[in-house]
Design a protein around this motif. Sequence first.
Motif, PDB file in Angstrom:
ATOM      1  N   VAL A 112       0.854  -1.193   0.000  1.00  0.00           N
ATOM      2  CA  VAL A 112       0.000   0.000   0.000  1.00  0.00           C
ATOM      3  C   VAL A 112       0.886   1.238   0.000  1.00  0.00           C
ATOM      4  O   VAL A 112       2.023   1.206   0.471  1.00  0.00           O
ATOM      5  N   ARG A 113       0.313   2.312  -0.525  1.00  0.00           N
ATOM      6  CA  ARG A 113       0.989   3.608  -0.447  1.00  0.00           C
ATOM      7  C   ARG A 113       0.326   4.415   0.658  1.00  0.00           C
ATOM      8  O   ARG A 113      -0.905   4.501   0.724  1.00  0.00           O
ATOM      9  N   VAL A 114       1.155   4.974   1.513  1.00  0.00           N
ATOM     10  CA  VAL A 114       0.664   5.748   2.652  1.00  0.00           C
ATOM     11  C   VAL A 114       1.218   7.168   2.539  1.00  0.00           C
ATOM     12  O   VAL A 114       2.430   7.358   2.374  1.00  0.00           O
ATOM     13  N   SER A 115       0.346   8.159   2.648  1.00  0.00           N
ATOM     14  CA  SER A 115       0.819   9.545   2.578  1.00  0.00           C
ATOM     15  C   SER A 115       1.478   9.947   3.894  1.00  0.00           C
ATOM     16  O   SER A 115       0.947   9.690   4.977  1.00  0.00           O
ATOM     17  N   LEU A 116       2.622  10.608   3.801  1.00  0.00           N
ATOM     18  CA  LEU A 116       3.313  11.094   5.004  1.00  0.00           C
ATOM     19  C   LEU A 116       3.203  12.608   5.150  1.00  0.00           C
ATOM     20  O   LEU A 116       3.875  13.204   5.984  1.00  0.00           O
ATOM     21  N   ILE A 117       2.408  13.238   4.290  1.00  0.00           N
ATOM     22  CA  ILE A 117       2.419  14.707   4.278  1.00  0.00           C
ATOM     23  C   ILE A 117       1.077  15.315   4.684  1.00  0.00           C
ATOM     24  O   ILE A 117       0.771  16.444   4.328  1.00  0.00           O
ATOM     25  N   GLY A 118       0.307  14.545   5.458  1.00  0.00           N
ATOM     26  CA  GLY A 118      -0.969  15.071   5.946  1.00  0.00           C
ATOM     27  C   GLY A 118      -0.802  15.836   7.258  1.00  0.00           C
ATOM     28  O   GLY A 118       0.317  16.137   7.691  1.00  0.00           O
ATOM     29  N   HIS A 119      -1.935  16.116   7.894  1.00  0.00           N
ATOM     30  CA  HIS A 119      -1.915  16.836   9.174  1.00  0.00           C
ATOM     31  C   HIS A 119      -1.215  16.014  10.256  1.00  0.00           C
ATOM     32  O   HIS A 119      -1.370  14.791  10.320  1.00  0.00           O
ATOM     33  N   ASP A 120      -0.478  16.698  11.104  1.00  0.00           N
ATOM     34  CA  ASP A 120       0.257  16.114  12.203  1.00  0.00           C
ATOM     35  C   ASP A 120      -0.589  15.166  13.058  1.00  0.00           C
ATOM     36  O   ASP A 120      -0.184  14.052  13.366  1.00  0.00           O
ATOM     37  N   LYS A 121      -1.774  15.634  13.408  1.00  0.00           N
ATOM     38  CA  LYS A 121      -2.651  14.883  14.321  1.00  0.00           C
ATOM     39  C   LYS A 121      -3.019  13.522  13.716  1.00  0.00           C
ATOM     40  O   LYS A 121      -2.952  12.492  14.386  1.00  0.00           O
ATOM     41  N   ASP A 122      -3.405  13.532  12.445  1.00  0.00           N
ATOM     42  CA  ASP A 122      -3.771  12.289  11.762  1.00  0.00           C
ATOM     43  C   ASP A 122      -2.570  11.363  11.653  1.00  0.00           C
ATOM     44  O   ASP A 122      -2.686  10.155  11.820  1.00  0.00           O
ATOM     45  N   TYR A 123      -1.412  11.957  11.364  1.00  0.00           N
ATOM     46  CA  TYR A 123      -0.221  11.128  11.202  1.00  0.00           C
ATOM     47  C   TYR A 123       0.147  10.452  12.520  1.00  0.00           C
ATOM     48  O   TYR A 123       0.444   9.253  12.550  1.00  0.00           O
ATOM     49  N   ASN A 124       0.081  11.188  13.604  1.00  0.00           N
ATOM     50  CA  ASN A 124       0.402  10.601  14.907  1.00  0.00           C
ATOM     51  C   ASN A 124      -0.555   9.468  15.267  1.00  0.00           C
ATOM     52  O   ASN A 124      -0.151   8.441  15.807  1.00  0.00           O
ATOM     53  N   GLU A 125      -1.821   9.660  14.930  1.00  0.00           N
ATOM     54  CA  GLU A 125      -2.819   8.621  15.208  1.00  0.00           C
ATOM     55  C   GLU A 125      -2.546   7.384  14.341  1.00  0.00           C
ATOM     56  O   GLU A 125      -2.667   6.247  14.805  1.00  0.00           O
ATOM     57  N   PHE A 126      -2.145   7.615  13.099  1.00  0.00           N
ATOM     58  CA  PHE A 126      -1.782   6.502  12.207  1.00  0.00           C
ATOM     59  C   PHE A 126      -0.624   5.697  12.814  1.00  0.00           C
ATOM     60  O   PHE A 126      -0.671   4.471  12.885  1.00  0.00           O
TER      61      PHE A 126
END
Length: 390
Positions: free
Chosen positions: A363-377
């Motif tokens: 899968v491809r996962v985006s690393l350039i989204g909002h901080d909050k979403d990334y931390n939850e991921f």
Amino acid sequence: ALSSLSSYPAEPKPENDGQIQQKLINLDHGDPTMYQSYWKQMGDRATVVISGWQSVSYFSDTKNLCWFLEPGFANAVTRLHNLVGNAETENRHIVVGTGSTQLFQAVLYALCPYDAPEPMSIVSAAPFYSSYPLITECLKSGLYKWRGDANDFDKDEPYIELVTSPNNPDGSIREAVFNGSGGILVHDLAYYWPQYTPISSRTDYDIMLFTLSKSTGHAGMRLGWALVKDEAIAKKMVKFIEISSIGVSKDSQVRAAKILDVISDTYGDAETSNESKPFFDYGYEEMEKRWGQLREAVNKGQSFSLPNLPVGKCNFSNRTFGTQPAFAWVKCEQAVDDCESFLKKHKILTRGGAHFGSSKKYVRVSLIGHDKDYNEFIRRLSLINSVQSP
Ligand code: PMP
């Protein structure tokens, strides 16, 4: 980005089992919202005021081959490339487009002979950017045809190869496969910026595509630019944009010029830089942090793996570092055939490998989204990985 816009996920509705559902984290699109915090910190420094009397003409610069190119935008593009040293701008035509998405279409139009008996073959090494086949096949053109993985292409006929470096989705640094004689190369350099990869050389390919979306984060301005060596090709690209949209938003170009100039200014002397954090330092540190978190989560167990990415010296920053792409190309290592569905069960939306001409194990996962979403991921991925592992 096009494939799943129609299914842009709404918030999940609570099911009737009385459980409170986890929020869906959407890392499917490469929406560059990470950059918003930088631009917020910059306050009004990049603000532009556009008066009511501006942009009343279609034309920007009638002496330029690209008559809808705003001179201020052209200057800002040249200035930034010269500062970063990632692309040759001398003796090139700049063609502006509504995102590099429009420029890609303009390139296809410009490179494919109008009266050829057969459509031109379009190829790219898999895994390739998922929008290439969608855009190429969208209108069932008689000019060109999508033929998939460049490594499988063995016909002795003219073709166009798209070379994306660093690559979307897997971040690899690429050269053309280019084994036939009649190949024309188009270099998509959307991610050839120093927050993602060491700038090892000043590229000077015939056709290079760049976009604001992945360099500054302003995807919503819908601006890209092409650096084109050959005048006849640049003219045909301009023709395509004239036919399809009679030019490109002047307002966007005026704003983009300001954004790019402010970035260049952050590398000026103390007075002009106004002591703001240099833009690419911000981007680099953020990507470094996010890749560190991801590697730590992946290393907690055996469920997932990441590709090895090359290390190099960056001529711009003088740092030696490994490519830290805008996307992670994650492989599900255990008995999971469809990684996208597996992660979706855990309320993580990603884009499956099949979209990129590859296996569903990825899968491809985006690393350039909002901080909050990334931390939850990262939190969820660590949890899955530690629970699943022996
Ligand atoms: N090329 C590549 C490799 C991309 O990843 C993207 C954005 N996802 C684009 C082109 C399109 O960018 P734009 O927003 O400028 O249309």
